[in-house]
Design an enzyme around this catalytic site. Structure first.
Site, PDB file in Angstrom:
ATOM      1  CB  SER A  73       4.192   0.742  -3.046  1.00 46.44           C
ATOM      2  OG  SER A  73       3.687   2.537  -2.395  1.00 46.44           O
ATOM      3  CG  ASP A  75      -4.427   6.380  14.474  1.00 43.54           C
ATOM      4  OD1 ASP A  75      -3.919   5.289  14.074  1.00 43.54           O
ATOM      5  OD2 ASP A  75      -3.787   7.363  14.846  1.00 43.54           O
ATOM      6  CB  ILE A 116       8.446  11.178  15.345  1.00 40.94           C
ATOM      7  CG1 ILE A 116       7.446  12.118  14.737  1.00 40.94           C
ATOM      8  CG2 ILE A 116       8.929  11.851  16.583  1.00 40.94           C
ATOM      9  CD1 ILE A 116       6.413  12.910  15.482  1.00 40.94           C
ATOM     10  N   GLY A 125       4.457   7.628  13.228  1.00 39.62           N
ATOM     11  CA  GLY A 125       5.013   7.532  11.959  1.00 39.62           C
ATOM     12  C   GLY A 125       6.580   7.830  11.746  1.00 39.62           C
ATOM     13  CE  LYS A 183      -0.586   6.680  15.010  1.00 40.07           C
ATOM     14  NZ  LYS A 183      -1.019   7.746  14.440  1.00 40.07           N
ATOM     15  CD  GLU A 201      11.270   4.867  16.018  1.00 37.64           C
ATOM     16  OE1 GLU A 201      12.109   4.294  16.520  1.00 37.64           O
ATOM     17  OE2 GLU A 201      10.459   5.269  16.562  1.00 37.64           O
ATOM     18  CE  LYS A 223      -2.417   3.735  13.421  1.00 33.98           C
ATOM     19  NZ  LYS A 223      -1.724   3.284  12.067  1.00 33.98           N
ATOM     20  N   GLY A 271       0.818  -1.188  -0.056  1.00 36.95           N
ATOM     21  CA  GLY A 271       0.187  -0.001  -0.029  1.00 36.95           C
ATOM     22  C   GLY A 271       0.996   0.989  -0.248  1.00 36.95           C
TER      23      GLY A 271
END
Lengths: 439, 439
Positions: free
Chosen positions: A19, A202, A137, A135, A206, A130, A106, A15
């Site tokens: 990619s 979401d 960071i 993302g 995290k 990571e 996640k 995705g």
């Protein structure tokens, strides 16, 4: 060119992130080999649909629908499919066939993390993730390694780019939620079904991952208190701005000094996601657009902040490739994987036990004695008032708006008190109740 | 309590950082053991003077003047003595006796890094140095590991707390350098001999370390261009403020698209430390007081920033202890150390080849034709003008101040051009020439 040992890398998923990972692995192959001390050979990409359109051009012969055969042949398996199944099964197969695994998943880690880490421990494999929080960071290694000798007291993270984008535009433009959401969807900042973002799912995933790392405790997703931003309206944004605040969706992970059932002092933690008022002078207030930032308060290190892009295909690919290089270096160096540190095993408290400051906005009858009644109810409910501001609203001047800033109060007390205020007869409407974070 | 393997930890130096490390190692022994999976036993602290006063109370029997005996008995050696010798000799002894080493010694790494890393490679030991750049801020692991799959384009770091404290106060209070420096010395923010800080030597050491990591290239300290902040005065600060800038001492590490001797495109890097104009909207502009921040631009990850305390005993101790836990985990996991990645081996260009934007402030005769002459000299010198602002100064109105903002120009061209302006006869005084960084 140096003659390096060759490591076989399998990619699951092609995705937006996958990619880019495939493309960068090929494009920077020589450079990555120099850094890893090993040639990273992309041996295949497992996908569901061989004919799906990809973000970048990749050789057709790399693609396969046979993930399992690909997995067993690999030294390093990168899982970027998302979702729980078949991602979970594939990751476990990879671990059990001796591969190190890299994942940005996640949802999977927040729900099945312990199972996956345990499987890796059994065979001495290493799990890298990571990209699974914030993302691009780098926040996993700092928490897992750099701060491993410190005691994290609190994390406040802006970890969802979509909601930060929406709140930031509402703040800047004085726009309504629905309006900005529609625009964010049109621009690709929000999904057609925005639930995972705007309802805080979401961010909660995290938060579970960050809290697990920070407190050396396995934090299950259902222990994370979660509220979204759909109730935030223009009026609340305007009021926040006027009071020197900005509203941000925060993931707060906090170490608490509590007592156990016998009354003995015992630490616990709170993990929660909700929109909160943040002082405009706080570093988190200056995180704009779809950016993410994680503010960490540690006992010895003091205040730290990590800022950057929280999402995006190529940005997230950077974090994934860093993990791939780490996995390759470990393969070359030998030794077993380092397991997750969860031995602190701290209990996670219910939201009711958490204390924060609050801002309560009420509409009341503009009559003598009303403020005294309100103050009495707060006092009875163990909620201590720090500031009160009363303004007359409405053309008839019969209604007043009262904004109450509280000292730190316990969520359960506060919530009970607000119920009593609403039922008191002098309060026409509870306009909003927001936590204040960041002091 | 779990029965862990016991690792012997030796500490060299008991100054501001060392005494905190010793104290925290003892205070949090159980917790650190859980995190590391090993008991970290502090077996001794080597010091020069057994009777020196320490920041924290430590058992007398831990101290020794016999560093060499202590070193050979240890699994992990923490070097916090500072300076080149005997720190270098002790670190090499530790490595050769099979220990992993942790150091915060930026001077040593910036001058003898390759020798130490090579020695560690030879025996499969690992060198940890998170505290050697930007104090408590986790920046080494992000650059070394998290961004290992990306291509760092540029780092701009505020890596010296003392100079940031001085410049921040000059900016806020409109004070002169000497005045703020004296105050900073009285408050303990600056040393009695402030040379290492205010002349940029400390920042240059950190720049060499950061550039080495970011560009996978061993960057010698003498390849770092270095300018301090002693020439920055109130007039320059005021002018910067009026133009929407703030002056910061920056460590800039940059990847350049250059050509080799045959004219073939070949990358190179520039590493430089100097005071520069930074736009007030840039994240680095909001780094106040003695704080540090490292802004990283990477090809895939985009813009990242790492912020926190750049110095301080207990803050730096956090970074050191993180390294100690990592070293312990590696001991338990087995395998050899992962060497530094320096295979890119990019050439470091001289400052003359660097291009940046500039702001040139001149005092000129307020006569017709002067601006045309100035513009002509700039144009002849290949320095393209972006903005010009002319204001009359002085009571006689015979002198004008001209502030020229340039497009990107090569440092050598700019420097030659400024010489020509000074000698042109129409320029009374070159008030200041400052680089503009951050676009």
């Amino acid at each position: 060119m140096t003659d390096y040992r060759r490591l076989r890398v399998a990619l699951l998923g092609a995705g937006a992130v996958g990619s880019q990972v495939a493309s960068l692995l090929r494009q920077h192959a020589d450079e990555l080999a120099d850094r890893a001390g090993a040639t990273l050979e992309l041996v295949g990409i497992a996908v569901r649909d061989l004919d799906a359109k990809r973000d970048v051009e990749l050789p057709h012969e790399l693609f396969t629908t046979d993930a399992e055969t690909l997995i067993v042949s690999a030294d390093i398996v990168i899982e970027l499919m998302g979702g729980i199944e078949p991602a979970r099964t594939y990751l476990l197969q990879a671990i059990n066939s001796g591969a190190d695994v890299v994942t940005a998943n996640k949802a999977l880690l927040a729900t099945h993390g312990p199972e996956i880490f345990e499987a890796a421990d059994q065979v001495g494999a290493q799990v890298y993730y990571e990209a699974a929080a914030a993302g691009a960071i780098p926040i996993i290694r700092p928490l897992r390694d750099s701060l491993a000798g410190d005691r994290v007291q609190r994390i406040m993270g802006i970890v969802n780019g979509t909601t930060n984008y929406i709140l930031d535009r509402m703040d800047k433009e004085g726009a309504e939620f629905a309006e900005v959401l529609a625009d964010a969807q049109a621009l690709g900042y929000a999904e057609a079904d925005p639930t995972a973002d705007v309802e805080g799912y979401d961010a909660a995933q995290k938060a579970a991952i960050l809290a697990s790392l920070a407190f050396h405790t396995s934090v299950p997703l259902d222990a994370v208190h979660r509220e979204g931003i759909t109730a935030i309206d223009k009026g609340m944004m305007d009021a926040a701005r006027n009071a020197g605040y900005v509203i941000k969706l925060l993931a707060v992970c906090e170490r608490l000094a509590t007592t156990d059932a016998e009354g003995t002092p015992a630490e616990s933690i709170s993990v929660r996601v909700y929109p909160a008022l943040v002082d405009r002078e706080h570093p988190l207030a200056s995180v704009h657009g779809a950016n993410n930032a994680v503010f960490v308060q540690a006992e010895a290190a003091g205040n730290l902040m990590f800022y950057g892009a929280g999402a995006g295909g190529v940005q997230t690919a950077s974090a994934v490739l860093g993990d791939v290089v780490s996995a390759a270096r470990r393969h070359i160096a030998g030794g077993v994987g380092v397991g997750e540190s969860t031995r602190a095993n701290l209990p996670v408290v219910e939201i009711g036990q958490v204390t924060t400051r609050y801002q309560i906005t009420l509409e009341v009858d503009d009559e003598p004695g009303v403020l005294a009644t309100v103050a009495g109810i707060l006092s009875d409910g163990r909620v201590s008032i720090a500031t009160v501001e009363q303004t007359v609203v409405g053309e008839d001047a019969e209604t007043a708006r009262v904004v109450i800033g509280t000292h730190k109060a316990q969520e359960q007390d506060l919530s009970d008190t607000v119920d009593k205020l609403a039922a008191s007869g002098v309060v026409d409407r509870v306009v909003s109740v927001l936590r204040v974070e960041g002091d």
